[in-house]
Each structure stands twice: as structure tokens, then as C-alpha cells.
Design an enzyme around this catalytic site. Structure first.
Site, PDB file in Angstrom:
ATOM      1  N   ASP A 196       1.009  -1.372  -0.061  1.00 22.47           N
ATOM      2  CA  ASP A 196      -0.042   0.026   0.063  1.00 22.47           C
ATOM      3  C   ASP A 196       0.874   1.125  -0.057  1.00 22.47           C
ATOM      4  O   ASP A 196       1.618   1.383   1.029  1.00 22.47           O
ATOM      5  CB  ASP A 196      -0.945   0.162   1.340  1.00 22.47           C
ATOM      6  CG  ASP A 196      -1.773   1.270   1.348  1.00 22.47           C
ATOM      7  OD1 ASP A 196      -2.479   1.596   0.205  1.00 22.47           O
ATOM      8  OD2 ASP A 196      -1.733   1.921   2.418  1.00 22.47           O
ATOM      9  N   GLU A 280      -2.593  -1.398  -5.442  1.00 20.58           N
ATOM     10  CA  GLU A 280      -3.802  -0.898  -6.072  1.00 20.58           C
ATOM     11  C   GLU A 280      -3.491  -0.313  -7.466  1.00 20.58           C
ATOM     12  O   GLU A 280      -2.548   0.254  -7.514  1.00 20.58           O
ATOM     13  CB  GLU A 280      -4.255   0.010  -4.958  1.00 20.58           C
ATOM     14  CG  GLU A 280      -4.835  -0.450  -3.756  1.00 20.58           C
ATOM     15  CD  GLU A 280      -5.318   0.813  -2.708  1.00 20.58           C
ATOM     16  OE1 GLU A 280      -6.352   0.587  -2.470  1.00 20.58           O
ATOM     17  OE2 GLU A 280      -4.337   1.678  -2.557  1.00 20.58           O
ATOM     18  N   ASP A 360      -2.531   1.876   7.367  1.00 24.83           N
ATOM     19  CA  ASP A 360      -1.869   1.545   6.119  1.00 24.83           C
ATOM     20  C   ASP A 360      -1.572  -0.232   5.953  1.00 24.83           C
ATOM     21  O   ASP A 360      -1.458  -0.809   4.897  1.00 24.83           O
ATOM     22  CB  ASP A 360      -0.602   2.562   5.545  1.00 24.83           C
ATOM     23  CG  ASP A 360      -0.836   3.787   5.414  1.00 24.83           C
ATOM     24  OD1 ASP A 360      -2.068   4.007   4.998  1.00 24.83           O
ATOM     25  OD2 ASP A 360       0.070   4.841   5.826  1.00 24.83           O
TER      26      ASP A 360
END
Length: 374
Positions: A196, A280, A360
Site C-alpha cells: 500500500d 492498487e 496502512d
């Protein structure tokens, strides 16, 4: 993931600093000026031809015009033939992109003429002994230019196909080598990790490891403001203004290089350690519309980093998987409940299952869970 070395070759770019002497730098600068004139002339010819006939002027026809220009204009003849002809390929690409956008129903701007200082690179389309560019005695040999000192700071894997000489705004010169290479396969590794990216930390892994954000731009902001103020005080067109502009450009270039070096080191480490990295699929163009975060996002350089991570993984027989960027922060990684939190809340505390975790880290675990293989 096969270790078959007959895998398709891929094109990678290697960028190295070069140090032309004063005579060579003068020649290269003159070539840039001449190529800019060729570019603008070819662009004008295409526009005029279309307005007269309604048809497009082909690159082949423009190559014949370029041959005639060589006979009439000594400065055009001075430029290596590969470099001069490659200019016409750039014009062709600009037109093809223009018409592609027209056909897609977009509102494209017509290809623009290049002003002084806007044409910044020269391309030798063939590389090797006896060709436009090659290596000789640990130097870069450029036809009609000579042997140029080059800082080969890393090993080149594969065969160099194209050499582009580029002058940065700071005045420094670089050689960008397009290399056809086989994948550099690492030892088998099937371990999967979720990653992330963020602002407080550059990245957090699903195993809890944190990668600190160096914030190169933020650390240099005071110096940049000082240089910018100095530039604004100088008289337009003066030598002092040119010097101040160069100092500012060099500082921006230093920040870009620091960021790129950081991205290279982190991506190398991750690709070496993990067989599959799940990230992502961020829409960064949309994200920077948030003016409160735009500078921090640009400073982190997520897009460049993920792109670098992806191509290095492919070369190493690894894999980067991109998953939809929805719900990873708000969802609890243990029980799946939605726990709403804004950006100021740095801890994920689930009231349903009691999980307390860095936000996170929680997001990185969710990213890992969304992997197709999970």
C-alpha cells in the site's frame, strides 16, 4: 514461470550521463537547432499540403525533400543522416497521434512548432561498430561527433539498438540507450506480498514492514523558493537571469534524480524478495486533482514507482498484480466490517472484532486478500 532463455526480448532504456568537450557540445547544440528547423519545416509542409490537396503528405515524400535540402543547406548536411531522418518519424508520430484523437472524438490540439530550446534530443537509430553510435574504449562513439566520455554506472543487459542524446534544461547531457534484452530471471520465489503506497510512509507491506518516505521535494522547498525568488528579481533577457534559471533547473533535476534513484533501489529490493507483489490500480491523474494532496503525491512519484516495479518484475520472472483501489482502507482486514475513517485517523480500530492496526498495514493486508490467487 519458465527459465526458458528464448523468451521474447523486451526493450528497456538505460540512461547515462555523458561529458562532451566544448567542441562536441557546440556541434550537438548546432544539431539540435538544425533538427528543430527540420521538424518545423516538415510540420509546415504537411499542413500546407493538406490545405492544398486535402491529402496527407507521407514521410517517404518528406525524406526526398530532406535529401534535396542536404544538397542546398550545409548545416543540414552536417547532421548525421540517421539523426536527420529520425526527425521525420517524430513529425509522423505527432500527426498520427493527432488524427487518432480526432477519430476518437476528442478535441486535440494541432501538432505544435518547436520554439528555441524546445527541441532537446537527437536519436541515432542504429547502434554498433560502423554504425551511427557505438562503444569504443569505454567511451561513446557518435558519428560526426567523435568519442564522448560516458559514465557507465551500471551493467547493460542485452543488445543496444538505439541511442538518444538528450540535453536537460540544466545543461547536462545524457545518453539514453534503448536495449533489447532477455528477461533477467531470479531464483524461483512464489511468496506474495501486498503493498500500500502512501504519503506518511512511502509504502507499507502486508507483513507490517514500512518503507519511509524520503520527501525529496519537501526537503528542498526552502532552497527552491530562494532560487525562484532570485530568478524573479533578475532582468528578463539578462545573463544573470539565464544563470539563475539554470541554477533552478539543476535543483529540480537533482530532486528528480534523487526520487528516481530511490524508486530504483526500492523496486529492486521488492522484486528480489517477492515472487508476486499486489498493488492498487491507482488513478493518479484523478487523485492529484485534490490540491491538498497533489504536491505530496507528485513528490512520492507513485506512478513512476509502480511502472518501474512492474517492468522489473516482468524481467525477473516475477509478477505485479493490480487490484481495484476500493475499500482497502475502510474495510477491516480480519472480519471484513466497514470501519469509516478520514485521512487524519492513522489507526484502524475495529469495534466489531477488536483489531487495532496501523491503517496502512490494514490496507496492505486487504490488498493482499484481493489478489486473484488468494
Amino acid at each position: 514461470m519458465s527459465n526458458n532463455m528464448s523468451s521474447p526480448k523486451e526493450i528497456r532504456n538505460y540512461k547515462f550521463r555523458i561529458y562532451p568537450n566544448k567542441e562536441q557540445e557546440s556541434k550537438l547544440t548546432n544539431w539540435l537547432t538544425t533538427c528543430r528547423i527540420i521538424y518545423n519545416s516538415a510540420l509546415a509542409d504537411r499542413k500546407n499540403y493538406y490545405e492544398r490537396t486535402g491529402n496527407g503528405l507521407t514521410r517517404i515524400a518528406q525524406q526526398e525533400t530532406l535529401k534535396a535540402d542536404k544538397a542546398k543547406h550545409p548545416k543540414v548536411k552536417e547532421v548525421h543522416s540517421q539523426v536527420a531522418q529520425e526527425v521525420l518519424f517524430r513529425v509522423e508520430r505527432a500527426y498520427n497521434n493527432f488524427f487518432r484523437r480526432v477519430q476518437a472524438g476528442e478535441k486535440p490540439g494541432y501538432p505544435r512548432y518547436k520554439g528555441p530550446g524546445q527541441y532537446k534530443s537527437l536519436t541515432f537509430t542504429q547502434f554498433g561498430d560502423g554504425l551511427g553510435a557505438s562503444f569504443q574504449n569505454d567511451k561513446l562513439k557518435l558519428s560526426k561527433i567523435g568519442l564522448v566520455k560516458i559514465d557507465l554506472h551500471r551493467e547493460i543487459h542485452g543488445q543496444v539498438k538505439i541511442c538518444t542524446i538528450k540535453r536537460e534544461q540544466s545543461g547536462k547531457w545524457y545518453a539514453v540507450l534503448a536495449v533489447e534484452e532477455y528477461p533477467v530471471l531470479f531464483s524461483p520465489n512464489w511468496q506474495t506480498i501486498g503493498l500500500d503506497v502512501g504519503i506518511k510512509e512511502f509504502a507499507v507491506l502486508s507483513n507490517g514492514e514500512k518503507i519511509a518516505n524520503p520527501k525529496h521535494l519537501q526537503k528542498s522547498e526552502r532552497k527552491l523558493k530562494t532560487l525562484q525568488r532570485s530568478l524573479s528579481r533578475k532582468k528578463k533577457g539578462s545573463k544573470n537571469r539565464a544563470k539563475a534559471r539554470n541554477k533552478l533547473a539543476r535543483q529540480h533535476e537533482k530532486i528528480r534524480h534523487q526520487r528516481k534513484d530511490f524508486h530504483h533501489k526500492i523496486s529492486d529490493q521488492l522484486v528480489w524478495r517477492y515472487g508476486k507483489i499486489v498493488v492498487e490500480d491507482l488513478q493518479i491523474t484523478n487523485m492529484v486533482q485534490n490540491h491538498k494532496l497533489a504536491k505530496s503525491i507528485s513528490d512520492a512519484g507513485w506512478g513512476e514507482f509502480i511502472s518501474m516495479l512492474t517492468y522489473k518484475a516482468e524481467s525477473a520472472g516475477r509478477m505485479v498484480e493490480k487490484i481495484p483501489p476500493y475499500g482497502t482502507t475502510q474495510q477491516c482486514s480480519r472480519c471484513g466490517s466497514i470501519v469509516k475513517k478520514d485521512l487524519s485517523v492513522r489507526i484502524h480500530a475495529c469495534p466489531h472484532c477488536g483489531l487495532v492496526l496501523d491503517r496502512d498495514h490494514n490496507a496492505a493486508i486487504n490488498i493482499l486478500h484481493k489478489s486473484k490467487a488468494s
